[in-house]
Design a protein around this motif. Structure first.
Motif, short mmCIF file in Angstrom:
data_model
loop_
_atom_site.label_atom_id
_atom_site.label_comp_id
_atom_site.label_asym_id
_atom_site.label_seq_id
_atom_site.Cartn_x
_atom_site.Cartn_y
_atom_site.Cartn_z
N LYS A 23 -77.16 -63.51 -28.27
CA LYS A 23 -78.00 -62.56 -28.98
C LYS A 23 -79.36 -62.34 -28.35
N SER B 162 -83.35 -63.47 -27.27
CA SER B 162 -84.44 -64.10 -28.03
C SER B 162 -84.67 -63.30 -29.30
N CYS B 163 -84.32 -63.89 -30.42
CA CYS B 163 -84.33 -63.16 -31.70
C CYS B 163 -85.02 -63.96 -32.78
N SER B 164 -86.12 -64.61 -32.45
CA SER B 164 -86.81 -65.44 -33.43
C SER B 164 -87.24 -64.61 -34.62
N ARG C 104 -82.05 -51.80 -34.20
CA ARG C 104 -83.23 -52.31 -34.91
C ARG C 104 -84.48 -52.07 -34.07
N SER D 281 -83.20 -60.64 -23.44
CA SER D 281 -84.32 -60.76 -24.38
C SER D 281 -84.23 -59.73 -25.49
N GLY D 282 -84.52 -60.19 -26.72
CA GLY D 282 -84.72 -59.28 -27.83
C GLY D 282 -86.19 -58.92 -27.94
N SER E 184 -88.47 -59.77 -29.86
CA SER E 184 -89.43 -60.82 -30.19
C SER E 184 -90.08 -61.42 -28.95
N ASP F 228 -84.43 -53.50 -30.17
CA ASP F 228 -83.33 -54.30 -29.63
C ASP F 228 -82.22 -53.37 -29.17
N TYR G 281 -77.87 -56.76 -28.88
CA TYR G 281 -78.89 -57.79 -29.02
C TYR G 281 -79.33 -57.94 -30.47
N CYS G 282 -79.55 -59.20 -30.85
CA CYS G 282 -80.15 -59.53 -32.15
C CYS G 282 -79.39 -58.86 -33.29
N GLU G 283 -80.09 -58.09 -34.12
CA GLU G 283 -79.43 -57.50 -35.29
C GLU G 283 -78.95 -56.07 -35.05
#
Length: 305
Positions: free
Chosen positions: A38, A40-42, A62, A84-85, A87, A106, A110-112
Motif C-alpha cells: 500500500k 506509506s499510508c500513515s 483519495r 509512496s502514498g 503521507s 494517492d 495506493y493506500c485507500e
C-alpha cells in the motif's frame, strides 16, 4: 538415563526456538507485505481530516487540498514516487502552506484509493489520471508540479501534455528520462542492473511491480515528448546513493542533464539520500518555497473546492 534426557530437552528447546523464529519471520514478511503493498499510508498525517474521495473514470482516488481557497498563487501539486502514498509529504506540508495551496493524492493502487485498472502503469497513463482528478476536484490551474523520483517523470509527462496549466516544475531527486541510457553507456549492463532483491520484494506489491515494469517505457515516453518551454524549473538532487560512487556520479550527471533540459537551477543535497523532503525538510521547504514565491500569481482564479 540422564544421558538420554538431556539430548531430548535440547532438541525440544531447539524446536521451540526454531518455531518462534519462524513465526517472527512470517510476521515480518506479512508486515513488509502490508507496508510495500500500500505504500506509506500513515494515518498520522497533518491533512488526515481533509482527505476526500473523487471518482475518475470509475476509479475512486483519495486526495487532499490544504490552504486558503482564496490564495492567488499557483497550487503545488505533489506527485509521489514509486512506493509512496501522500503521507510522505507530511514533514514538509506545513512549511509549504506558507507558499501556497498544496494538493496531494494517492494514485490508484495506493493506500485507500481503488486498485489501478488493467493496462500499463506508465507515466503518461498516470499523468492523464492526475489530470482527470484535478478536473474532477475543480482544483484550478496554474500548478507547480513537485515530483519525487518516478513522480518527476509523471510531472514531465503532465507538463508536456498540458503545458498551459503549468507555472513551474520542481524535481525532488527525480529520475531523469535518460538515466538508464547514461548508466548503460558509462558503466555497462552488469553494473546498471537492478539489485537482486528488487524483483522478489516487488512481487509483494502489485501496483509497485506494475509501475516498475513500465519504468523503461516511461523513460522512453518522456524522451519522446516535447518538454514544456518557458516554464521555471528547479532540480533538487541527492548527494548520497548507496549503489556505489560510480552509479552516484551517473545519477548526478543525469540530474544536471535534467536541469539543462529545462534551463533549471540544480542543487545537490550533499548529505541526503533519495527522500530529500523527509531527510532535509527545512532545506526542502526553503528552496521550494523560495522558488514558488518568485512565480507570478495566477491571473484569474477559477472555482475551487
Amino acid at each position: 538415563m540422564t544421558d538420554l534426557v538431556q539430548p531430548r530437552r535440547r532438541r525440544r528447546w531447539l524446536r521451540i526456538v526454531l518455531a518462534v523464529v519462524a513465526l517472527l519471520l512470517v510476521g515480518a514478511v506479512l508486515t513488509l507485505h502490508l507496508l510495500i503493498r500500500k505504500g506509506s499510508c500513515s494515518a498520522a498525517v497533518p491533512f488526515a481530516a481533509t482527505l476526500r474521495d473523487a471518482d475518475v473514470d470509475g476509479v475512486r482516488m483519495r486526495w487532499s487540498i490544504s490552504g486558503d481557497p482564496d490564495d492567488q498563487r499557483p497550487t503545488l501539486v505533489m506527485i509521489t514516487g514509486l512506493g509512496s502514498g501522500q503521507s510522505t509529504w507530511a514533514p514538509v506540508l506545513e512549511g509549504l502552506l506558507r507558499h501556497g495551496r498544496v494538493f496531494t493524492y494517492d494514485r490508484p493502487g495506493y493506500c485507500e484509493s481503488d486498485a489501478a485498472p488493467p493496462g500499463p502503469r506508465d507515466v503518461v497513463t498516470i499523468a492523464d489520471e492526475l489530470h482527470g482528478l484535478l478536473e474532477e476536484t475543480q482544483v484550478a490551474p496554474p500548478y507547480v508540479l513537485v515530483g519525487h523520483s518516478l513522480g518527476g517523470l509523471v510531472a514531465e509527462a503532465y507538463a508536456a501534455r498540458y503545458p498551459d496549466q503549468i507555472a513551474g516544475l520542481v524535481f525532488d531527486d527525480a529520475r531523469a528520462s535518460d538515466f538508464m541510457l547514461r548508466c548503460l553507456d558509462t558503466l555497462g549492463e552488469a553494473r546498471c542492473a537492478d539489485p537482486w532483491w528488487v524483483r522478489p520484494v516487488l512481487t509483494l506489491a502489485p501496483i509497485q511491480s506494475r509501475e516498475f515494469a513500465a519504468l523503461q517505457a516511461s523513460e522512453a515516453q518522456v524522451r519522446s515528448l516535447t518538454p514544456v518551454s518557458g516554464v521555471p524549473a528547479l532540480v533538487l538532487s541527492a548527494g548520497v546513493l548507496r549503489l556505489g560512487d560510480d552509479v552516484r556520479d551517473v545519477w548526478l550527471d543525469s540530474q544536471r542533464g535534467l536541469a539543462a533540459r529545462y534551463g533549471a537551477r540544480q542543487i545537490t543535497f550533499e548529505d541526503s539520500e533519495h527522500f530529500l523532503h523527509t531527510q532535509a525538510p527545512d532545506r526542502f521547504v526553503s528552496l521550494v518555497g523560495g522558488f514558488v514565491d518568485a512565480l507570478p500569481p495566477r491571473a484569474s482564479p477559477e472555482s475551487t473546492p
